[in-house]
Motif scaffolding. Structure first.
Motif, PDB file in Angstrom:
ATOM      1  N   GLU A  89       0.800  -1.229   0.000  1.00  0.00           N
ATOM      2  CA  GLU A  89       0.000   0.000   0.000  1.00  0.00           C
ATOM      3  C   GLU A  89       0.832   1.278   0.000  1.00  0.00           C
ATOM      4  N   ALA A  90       2.145   1.169   0.108  1.00  0.00           N
ATOM      5  CA  ALA A  90       2.983   2.366   0.269  1.00  0.00           C
ATOM      6  C   ALA A  90       2.892   3.304  -0.932  1.00  0.00           C
ATOM      7  N   ILE A  91       3.158   2.807  -2.120  1.00  0.00           N
ATOM      8  CA  ILE A  91       3.132   3.659  -3.311  1.00  0.00           C
ATOM      9  C   ILE A  91       1.714   4.101  -3.666  1.00  0.00           C
ATOM     10  N   PRO A  92       0.713   3.196  -3.665  1.00  0.00           N
ATOM     11  CA  PRO A  92      -0.656   3.653  -3.934  1.00  0.00           C
ATOM     12  C   PRO A  92      -1.115   4.766  -2.988  1.00  0.00           C
ATOM     13  N   ASN A  93      -0.803   4.619  -1.689  1.00  0.00           N
ATOM     14  CA  ASN A  93      -1.207   5.639  -0.724  1.00  0.00           C
ATOM     15  C   ASN A  93      -0.515   6.965  -0.968  1.00  0.00           C
ATOM     16  N   THR A  94       0.764   6.896  -1.322  1.00  0.00           N
ATOM     17  CA  THR A  94       1.528   8.122  -1.565  1.00  0.00           C
ATOM     18  C   THR A  94       0.998   8.858  -2.784  1.00  0.00           C
ATOM     19  N   VAL A  95       0.777   8.135  -3.859  1.00  0.00           N
ATOM     20  CA  VAL A  95       0.285   8.767  -5.091  1.00  0.00           C
ATOM     21  C   VAL A  95      -1.107   9.353  -4.871  1.00  0.00           C
ATOM     22  N   LYS A  96      -1.951   8.657  -4.127  1.00  0.00           N
ATOM     23  CA  LYS A  96      -3.286   9.177  -3.836  1.00  0.00           C
ATOM     24  C   LYS A  96      -3.196  10.450  -3.008  1.00  0.00           C
ATOM     25  N   LEU A  97      -2.268  10.480  -2.042  1.00  0.00           N
ATOM     26  CA  LEU A  97      -2.075  11.683  -1.233  1.00  0.00           C
ATOM     27  C   LEU A  97      -1.658  12.853  -2.119  1.00  0.00           C
ATOM     28  N   ILE A  98      -0.759  12.604  -3.044  1.00  0.00           N
ATOM     29  CA  ILE A  98      -0.311  13.657  -3.964  1.00  0.00           C
ATOM     30  C   ILE A  98      -1.492  14.199  -4.760  1.00  0.00           C
ATOM     31  N   ALA A  99      -2.340  13.287  -5.250  1.00  0.00           N
ATOM     32  CA  ALA A  99      -3.511  13.693  -6.030  1.00  0.00           C
ATOM     33  C   ALA A  99      -4.512  14.459  -5.163  1.00  0.00           C
ATOM     34  N   ASP A 100      -4.749  13.961  -3.952  1.00  0.00           N
ATOM     35  CA  ASP A 100      -5.704  14.607  -3.053  1.00  0.00           C
ATOM     36  C   ASP A 100      -5.269  16.020  -2.676  1.00  0.00           C
ATOM     37  N   MET A 101      -3.963  16.276  -2.688  1.00  0.00           N
ATOM     38  CA  MET A 101      -3.457  17.602  -2.354  1.00  0.00           C
ATOM     39  C   MET A 101      -3.475  18.546  -3.546  1.00  0.00           C
ATOM     40  N   GLY A 102      -3.919  18.030  -4.698  1.00  0.00           N
ATOM     41  CA  GLY A 102      -4.116  18.897  -5.855  1.00  0.00           C
ATOM     42  C   GLY A 102      -2.968  18.974  -6.844  1.00  0.00           C
ATOM     43  N   TYR A 103      -1.937  18.172  -6.649  1.00  0.00           N
ATOM     44  CA  TYR A 103      -0.815  18.193  -7.579  1.00  0.00           C
ATOM     45  C   TYR A 103      -1.133  17.319  -8.795  1.00  0.00           C
ATOM     46  N   LYS A 104      -0.642  17.716  -9.956  1.00  0.00           N
ATOM     47  CA  LYS A 104      -0.972  17.011 -11.196  1.00  0.00           C
ATOM     48  C   LYS A 104       0.243  16.405 -11.902  1.00  0.00           C
ATOM     49  N   LYS A 105       1.377  17.083 -11.798  1.00  0.00           N
ATOM     50  CA  LYS A 105       2.580  16.625 -12.496  1.00  0.00           C
ATOM     51  C   LYS A 105       3.646  16.243 -11.468  1.00  0.00           C
ATOM     52  N   VAL A 106       4.003  14.982 -11.475  1.00  0.00           N
ATOM     53  CA  VAL A 106       4.947  14.457 -10.480  1.00  0.00           C
ATOM     54  C   VAL A 106       6.242  14.045 -11.175  1.00  0.00           C
ATOM     55  N   GLY A 107       7.362  14.397 -10.562  1.00  0.00           N
ATOM     56  CA  GLY A 107       8.663  13.998 -11.106  1.00  0.00           C
ATOM     57  C   GLY A 107       9.348  12.993 -10.199  1.00  0.00           C
ATOM     58  N   THR A 108      10.166  12.135 -10.783  1.00  0.00           N
ATOM     59  CA  THR A 108      10.938  11.196  -9.974  1.00  0.00           C
ATOM     60  C   THR A 108      12.320  11.027 -10.560  1.00  0.00           C
ATOM     61  N   VAL A 109      13.290  10.812  -9.699  1.00  0.00           N
ATOM     62  CA  VAL A 109      14.667  10.529 -10.103  1.00  0.00           C
ATOM     63  C   VAL A 109      14.995   9.143  -9.565  1.00  0.00           C
ATOM     64  N   TYR A 110      15.562   8.296 -10.414  1.00  0.00           N
ATOM     65  CA  TYR A 110      15.845   6.924  -9.984  1.00  0.00           C
ATOM     66  C   TYR A 110      16.984   6.334 -10.816  1.00  0.00           C
ATOM     67  N   ASN A 111      17.561   5.259 -10.319  1.00  0.00           N
ATOM     68  CA  ASN A 111      18.615   4.536 -11.026  1.00  0.00           C
ATOM     69  C   ASN A 111      17.974   3.356 -11.749  1.00  0.00           C
ATOM     70  N   SER A 112      17.913   3.427 -13.059  1.00  0.00           N
ATOM     71  CA  SER A 112      17.269   2.360 -13.834  1.00  0.00           C
ATOM     72  C   SER A 112      18.061   1.056 -13.772  1.00  0.00           C
ATOM     73  N   GLY A 113      19.284   1.112 -13.242  1.00  0.00           N
ATOM     74  CA  GLY A 113      20.089  -0.088 -13.087  1.00  0.00           C
ATOM     75  C   GLY A 113      19.738  -0.876 -11.834  1.00  0.00           C
ATOM     76  N   GLU A 114      18.916  -0.290 -10.971  1.00  0.00           N
ATOM     77  CA  GLU A 114      18.475  -0.987  -9.757  1.00  0.00           C
ATOM     78  C   GLU A 114      17.126  -1.636 -10.027  1.00  0.00           C
ATOM     79  N   GLN A 115      17.098  -2.956  -9.983  1.00  0.00           N
ATOM     80  CA  GLN A 115      15.865  -3.687 -10.278  1.00  0.00           C
ATOM     81  C   GLN A 115      14.738  -3.268  -9.348  1.00  0.00           C
TER      82      GLN A 115
END
Length: 323
Positions: free
Chosen positions: A147-173
């Motif tokens: 539930e961690a990611i679903p809850n976080t994304v829902k919180l972002i949406a509920d707070m009114g944000y529309k465009k989300v950015g992320t930085v990650y290492n694509s080499g990490e599975q």
């Protein structure tokens, strides 16, 4: 007299040898000292806490353990060398902290028990085939709560944000899996996800800066490369007044705005308890299921919220606040 003295001396010597041998036999088992290799992929608070938890569980069980603690500093070659050396040294058990370390350990030995933690997708990484019945010499604890990611994304949406950015290492599975899930959840909630990939922690700040003007929120998953350089992201988020959502509670304490998370110390402790079952109770690895984290909680950093221009009064969900 000389012959009698030599005979007596010889008899005493044999007696001492037999006594010593008997003493060694009687002291084995309870007084045994185990050698455990600790392979941690990189230094950052969450992984550090997991290692502390692992060692505390061993200590609480009363085992005599000599730890050989190694850190790969985020380098894949170092990671494999550490695992290969542990296998060559014939350690009694390998504790692998994070997915890359677990993969290296599993590749290095098929005989020595490997207990992992901080692994997001043990099945996808092919460390185990089934949580309930690991089929090889590998088991451990995952840092993935469904539930961690679903809850976080829902919180972002509920707070009114529309465009989300992320930085990650694509080499990490583990990061690929999380970002894919975040992308799916973003679509469900009517959000767009801008992805920027990095290969090293040195690239993190520039990657975060590339999101300026393109997003109104940032979400960093439990990516080891990025989290090890989290301050680079928080500095951008504060300067640009962009709320920074993170994937772990330790990252909230380091300046992230909010996270749904759990204690990495706890999942490390769980892994330590599994190690005790193997070393002390002679339990086979295949009989020790992979364990998941406990309940999630939402934690908000009020100081970070102020620096990032976030109105925490708009959050309707129950949360724990830190300064």
């Amino acid at each position: 007299m000389k012959k009698r003295w030599l005979g007596l001396t010889l008899a005493m010597g044999i007696s001492m040898i037999l006594t010593a041998c008997g003493s060694d036999d009687s002291s084995s088992g309870e007084g045994e000292t185990y050698k455990v290799g600790i392979s941690q992929y990189v230094e950052h608070p969450s992984l550090d806490e997991a290692t502390k938890g692992f060692k505390k569980a061993i200590e609480d069980a009363g085992l005599e353990v000599k730890f050989d603690e190694q850190n790969a500093q985020g380098d894949a070659t170092n990671n494999q060398t550490i695992a290969t050396n542990f296998a060559g040294d014939g350690v009694d058990l390998i504790f692998a902290n994070a997915t890359p370390s677990a993969l290296s350990a599993a590749n290095a030995t098929k005989d020595i028990p490997v207990v992992f933690t901080s692994v997001t997708d043990p099945i996808g990484a092919e460390l185990v085939k089934d949580f309930d019945a690991p089929d090889k010499n590998v088991t451990g604890t995952t840092d993935s709560h469904p539930e961690a990611i679903p809850n976080t994304v829902k919180l972002i949406a509920d707070m009114g944000y529309k465009k989300v950015g992320t930085v990650y290492n694509s080499g990490e599975q583990n990061s690929e899996v999380q970002v894919k899930q975040a992308e799916e959840e973003a679509k469900k909630n009517g959000l767009t996800l801008e992805k920027v990939s990095v290969a090293t922690s040195a690239e993190v700040k520039q990657a975060a800066e590339s999101l300026i003007g393109r997003v109104d929120a940032i979400f960093i998953v439990t990516d080891n490369t990025v989290v090890s350089a989290l301050e680079s992201v928080t500095s951008v988020a504060e300067a640009e007044k962009i709320p920074l959502f993170v994937g772990e509670l330790d990252s909230v304490e380091r300046g992230g705005f909010a996270a749904y998370g759990f204690s990495y110390y706890d999942i490390g402790y769980q892994a330590g308890e599994q190690a005790v079952q193997i070393l002390k109770d002679d339990k086979e690895v295949k009989d020790i299921p992979v364990e998941v984290p406990g309940d999630l909680k939402l934690v908000i950093n009020k100081s970070a919220a102020e620096k990032m221009g976030v109105d925490v009064d708009s959050i309707k969900e129950e949360a724990e606040y830190i300064e």
